[in-house]
Design a protein around this motif. Sequence first.
Motif, mmCIF file in Angstrom:
data_model
loop_
_atom_site.group_PDB
_atom_site.id
_atom_site.type_symbol
_atom_site.label_atom_id
_atom_site.label_comp_id
_atom_site.label_asym_id
_atom_site.label_seq_id
_atom_site.Cartn_x
_atom_site.Cartn_y
_atom_site.Cartn_z
ATOM 1 N N VAL A 6 0.827 -1.202 0.000
ATOM 2 C CA VAL A 6 0.000 0.000 0.000
ATOM 3 C C VAL A 6 0.861 1.251 0.000
ATOM 4 C CG1 VAL A 6 -0.160 0.076 2.525
ATOM 5 C CG2 VAL A 6 -1.991 1.068 1.149
ATOM 6 N N SER A 7 0.352 2.313 -0.584
ATOM 7 C CA SER A 7 0.995 3.626 -0.491
ATOM 8 C C SER A 7 -0.088 4.693 -0.582
ATOM 9 C CB SER A 7 2.042 3.820 -1.588
ATOM 10 O OG SER A 7 1.440 3.840 -2.866
ATOM 11 N N LEU A 8 0.274 5.934 -0.293
ATOM 12 C CA LEU A 8 -0.667 7.037 -0.343
ATOM 13 C C LEU A 8 -0.413 7.876 -1.584
ATOM 14 C CD1 LEU A 8 -0.675 8.206 3.394
ATOM 15 C CD2 LEU A 8 -1.997 6.384 2.290
ATOM 16 N N GLU A 329 -2.714 -8.720 9.844
ATOM 17 C CA GLU A 329 -4.067 -9.257 9.670
ATOM 18 C C GLU A 329 -4.939 -8.350 8.813
ATOM 19 O OE1 GLU A 329 -6.312 -10.954 12.904
ATOM 20 O OE2 GLU A 329 -4.568 -10.829 14.219
ATOM 21 N N MET A 330 -4.440 -7.174 8.456
ATOM 22 C CA MET A 330 -5.250 -6.204 7.727
ATOM 23 C C MET A 330 -5.049 -6.321 6.218
ATOM 24 S SD MET A 330 -4.997 -2.747 10.003
ATOM 25 C CE MET A 330 -5.627 -2.713 11.686
ATOM 26 N N CYS A 331 -6.131 -6.169 5.478
ATOM 27 C CA CYS A 331 -6.022 -6.143 4.033
ATOM 28 C C CYS A 331 -5.504 -4.767 3.588
ATOM 29 C CB CYS A 331 -7.360 -6.485 3.380
ATOM 30 S SG CYS A 331 -8.676 -5.360 3.789
ATOM 31 N N PRO A 332 -5.012 -4.641 2.362
ATOM 32 C CA PRO A 332 -4.405 -3.383 1.924
ATOM 33 C C PRO A 332 -5.321 -2.162 2.049
ATOM 34 C CG PRO A 332 -3.806 -5.139 0.427
ATOM 35 C CD PRO A 332 -4.818 -5.715 1.371
ATOM 36 N N SER A 333 -6.599 -2.330 1.792
ATOM 37 C CA SER A 333 -7.511 -1.184 1.881
ATOM 38 C C SER A 333 -7.555 -0.624 3.294
ATOM 39 C CB SER A 333 -8.914 -1.571 1.413
ATOM 40 O OG SER A 333 -9.400 -2.682 2.156
ATOM 41 N N ALA A 334 -7.551 -1.508 4.289
ATOM 42 C CA ALA A 334 -7.551 -1.059 5.680
ATOM 43 C C ALA A 334 -6.228 -0.393 6.034
ATOM 44 C CB ALA A 334 -7.819 -2.241 6.609
ATOM 45 N N LYS A 335 -5.124 -0.958 5.560
ATOM 46 C CA LYS A 335 -3.810 -0.370 5.834
ATOM 47 C C LYS A 335 -3.729 1.054 5.284
ATOM 48 C CE LYS A 335 -1.222 -4.748 5.770
ATOM 49 N NZ LYS A 335 -0.197 -5.540 5.037
ATOM 50 N N GLY A 336 -4.192 1.245 4.043
ATOM 51 C CA GLY A 336 -4.151 2.575 3.445
ATOM 52 C C GLY A 336 -4.962 3.586 4.227
ATOM 53 N N ALA A 337 -6.134 3.166 4.683
ATOM 54 C CA ALA A 337 -6.983 4.064 5.470
ATOM 55 C C ALA A 337 -6.338 4.403 6.809
ATOM 56 C CB ALA A 337 -8.353 3.430 5.686
ATOM 57 N N MET A 338 -5.676 3.423 7.438
ATOM 58 C CA MET A 338 -5.014 3.693 8.713
ATOM 59 C C MET A 338 -3.870 4.684 8.540
ATOM 60 S SD MET A 338 -6.831 2.014 10.795
ATOM 61 C CE MET A 338 -8.204 2.129 9.625
ATOM 62 N N LEU A 339 -3.103 4.524 7.459
ATOM 63 C CA LEU A 339 -2.006 5.463 7.196
ATOM 64 C C LEU A 339 -2.538 6.879 6.996
ATOM 65 C CD1 LEU A 339 0.246 3.361 4.783
ATOM 66 C CD2 LEU A 339 0.616 3.828 7.206
ATOM 67 N N LEU A 340 -3.644 7.007 6.278
ATOM 68 C CA LEU A 340 -4.232 8.331 6.059
ATOM 69 C C LEU A 340 -4.764 8.910 7.356
ATOM 70 C CD1 LEU A 340 -5.977 7.857 2.603
ATOM 71 C CD2 LEU A 340 -4.291 9.607 3.181
#
Length: 347
Positions: A6-8, A329-340
């Motif tokens: 994931v990236s922003l 345990e997180m899918c990429p969509s969740a990771k991206g949202a957490m980073l944001l």
Amino acid sequence: MMDPEVSLLLDCAHWSGLREHQVQVELSDRFNRQTDPLLEQHINQVWTERLSKEPWLFNGAKFRLHSFCLASPENLGCFQSDCGEQQAGDAAHRPGDFINGCTLQTEDGEGVSQKISQPKHRPGSVLTLRLGLTCYKDYLGTNWSGEVAELRRRGQEEFGNPLALLAQPLGVGAVLCTCDGQVVFIRRSQKVAEAGGLLDIPGGHPEPKAVCERLGEAAGEEQISLVMMQQRPDAVVSELFSSICAEIRDEVNIPLSSLGAPVLMGIALNHTSAGRPSSEFYISCALSSHEVRALYWKGGAEASESTDVVFLSTTEVMQLNRSNPLWSEMCPSAKGAMLLYQVVKPG
């Protein structure tokens, strides 16, 4: 914190997130993916094979994110980026990048300053999303295809853009925060097409068909065209912001009346599907985590897509990183949202 999944692409930290009136769209067939007969044949073959195994699949129209233009706080210039040209670990675009003119992202992540025509920003608008049309069938045959590396190579070679041949459907996701400071996650069912068993946030896609119906234009999924929507781009913005609330209602069973107005934190890219973009929102909820849990277990319209609801405090979310066991345990969509969420710090 670098994660190859994931990236922003964009964060809206300068504004603590953007409200609906600060976002506009530009719709054009110029923003559709490029194609040729050989690619169409490949897409049809992939679709036929998937239908033979999963006959319930449905080919819905989606919006394709081509690029965006972000006005500077002083309205002196505009920052444009082709969607997806960030590489994992690159910094997201923010006001400090602004100069008079625009910057296009290249395949290696380096910025190239260019003078381009800037969209007309309506009063109060900050972000312009340049959208075309695509569909789920095209996504499976491009972004999710085993041939995606070759498609990226061809895109760069033939069009100067590695994403030119890809569907790039724009998704939506939400960091949903309860009144007692808990962020809502759902565990994806093993039966879903992607990221089965992983922790996710509520999400989905804005639907072109919903926009057409709202405008009184009756059309089947494959008959939808941008012409139907070009006179009312505000209806597309409305669908972008309202669709995430509808996803929360259907996936978590929370009534719309309990949700605050969505705040756009930015755009994250999922590199497990060739940099597929997703608009990530922050949404407050008037209910407690206990009330949300009770509603979830009563079951919503899309209850079959998940198997459990999980809560993390906002403090825990702010401290999430790759060293935390939950991160894996997180899918990429969740990771991206957490980073944001960690960058924008909304709410």
